[in-house]
Design a protein around this motif. Sequence first.
Motif, mmCIF file in Angstrom:
data_model
loop_
_atom_site.group_PDB
_atom_site.id
_atom_site.type_symbol
_atom_site.label_atom_id
_atom_site.label_comp_id
_atom_site.label_asym_id
_atom_site.label_seq_id
_atom_site.Cartn_x
_atom_site.Cartn_y
_atom_site.Cartn_z
ATOM 1 N N LYS A 189 60.590 71.307 121.466
ATOM 2 C CA LYS A 189 60.635 70.123 121.072
ATOM 3 C C LYS A 189 60.489 69.937 119.463
ATOM 4 O O LYS A 189 59.478 70.695 118.964
ATOM 5 N N TYR B 234 60.577 67.203 115.931
ATOM 6 C CA TYR B 234 60.582 65.580 115.767
ATOM 7 C C TYR B 234 61.047 65.288 114.511
ATOM 8 O O TYR B 234 60.616 66.045 113.217
ATOM 9 N N GLU C 156 63.266 62.944 118.786
ATOM 10 C CA GLU C 156 62.785 64.041 119.388
ATOM 11 C C GLU C 156 63.826 64.890 120.154
ATOM 12 O O GLU C 156 64.771 64.282 121.087
#
Length: 572
Positions: A192, A194, A209
């Motif tokens: 992930k 962001y 995200e």
Amino acid sequence: MADIYDKVIELARRRGFVWPTSECYGSVAGFIDYGPLGAMLKRKIENVWRDFYIAREGYFEIECPTIGEESIYIASGHVKGFADKMIQCPHCNEFHRADHICDAHGIANSETKSLEELTEILKNLPCPACSETFDGSAVYYFNLMFQTTIGPGSQRTGYLRPETAQGIFTDFGRLLRFYRDKLPFGAVQIGKSYRNEISPRQGMIRLREFTQAEAEIFVHPEKKDHPNFERYAERIVPLRGIKQQECGGEPLEITMREAVSSGIVANEYVAYYVALTHDFLITCGADPKKVRFRQHLPDERAHYATDCWDAEILSGRFGWVETVGIADRTDYDLKAHSKQSGDSFTVFIPYDEPKKGWEKRIVPDMGALGPKYRGKAKAVADALSASKPTDKGAEIEIDGEKILIPPELYEVREHETEIRGEDVMPHVIEPSYGIDRILYSILEHSYDEEDVEGEIRRVLHFPPRVAPVQAAVLPLMGRDDLDTIALKIMDEIQNEGLIAQYDDSGAIGRRYRRQDEIGTPFAITVDYDTKEDKTVTLRDRDSMKQIRCDADKVPGILRDLIRGRISFEDLE
RNA sequence: GCACCGAUGGUCUAGUGGUAUGACUUUGGCCUUCCAAGCCAAUAGCCCGGGUUCAAUUCCCGAUCGGUGCACCA
């Protein structure tokens, strides 16, 4: 007006691929949840990616924290460069980028000016929206990184990573040793990232995200020929180079070999990953007619990158969407981390032959220099070592005073030197994939509606390799032992490691439709003949054709079908 | 972030100042021997907060989410 996006997203929500996050509290823009089928589909796409990059390229995967200490992002440039200088008009409340307004008024170097300077400059300039002046509204930074504090007392600033790449760069030294100090080598990371987007729109296309799959391949700066280039040398990929974009022409359909030799693509490494990406996207289910590669124009390309290509996938709603970026980032990142951290970020490259030479060295006679020059003796000796003596002696300068040191106070020794190699800072080839965008594209390209006797049949034509459910087991009737036979087959398929769904509810046609809608490629139906001769029907989702085969062989046949060793036509 | 538009079962939708229509789906039952057939029944809904009102899903204001345009971003 329901377009393809509405249809795909409606199906995705309803059947458990993807939906807005935390709906019971009203959702948050830029965040999504992957449901049971979506999470499985995503995992399978990631695993195809692993097959390409880890199994075949030999680049191992690492996993770094999603929160990084501030220094990382000072070095990477994100603390400064990933922020926009914004200003809000006090009259119409419109937000603008301060440097854009400066540019429009011919003010040079606006990007390098401080917030205070910009505030002052903009004070008397008109707002592009309402033409009133800004009247001294303060220019401020809007950084696209999510900031947090690490530990109690808020002592250290941390950021949620805006890309997974930095983790690989900061691990460079460890990775180099892991790969036994040789170039080229690569590492990959799936995870992930962001970005606090100002205005996330377009559903899954711009998320706050999101999941990236990135590879960082470290190569010798002068050796950008990929060792396995032959694998993709003859592959033809649609390329929109700078020239085609400027002239508005069609993409070039040329081999990677031609693309490199003609100079359209900077080097074999970039070309190789362009072709590999093309292969990957199509393997995952992207429509080959809707994939192309676009070269960054000189003014949009980061200043450090020598060449950069985006894989673009055509969406019915969004047009050509960038899903992958492939860049030669040179030594920009390693250099930046080297400067910030003080570590070297270099590889020692031995020469084929050590470079030998002779070196003259001046060795001061400290026994004689000491008494003579006393306090200055150390300075004299140092200067002497660096001097070039003549027959008469060595002339040196101490505190502006020139001194001639006679030959008897030092000795000139010649000795052989050997330089075995040099420290080289590698260049980085970076293929970077936006998994969420790819997943959406695959949903859209896989989606199909057909009219079957007045009923709309919705199908997701996933390649079997990425389909979240790989097989359905359906007893024609829920009685006469058909169900117990079907459950036994179900068990055997699951033992083969496949994801299967058992469904005995409703008419058989309805059950086929359910499976079609979630893209299950194969269905096994147990009928009354199964009781007689132990055969079942195997149905192919795309052709809706059926064949009969031995129930015992079903798990093996399914495995081969899903791995692509055989096709359904081979069984007919 | 601004402007405009929108939000009703899981999905699509009708409608209303007095708690709501229909279809599909789902579940159970009947029926049914291969592509969403039929019958019976069940489950399930007015985005959230505030205001006006005896009463708000409906009117007003605001938030949230979504769409579009601007801006921003890749």
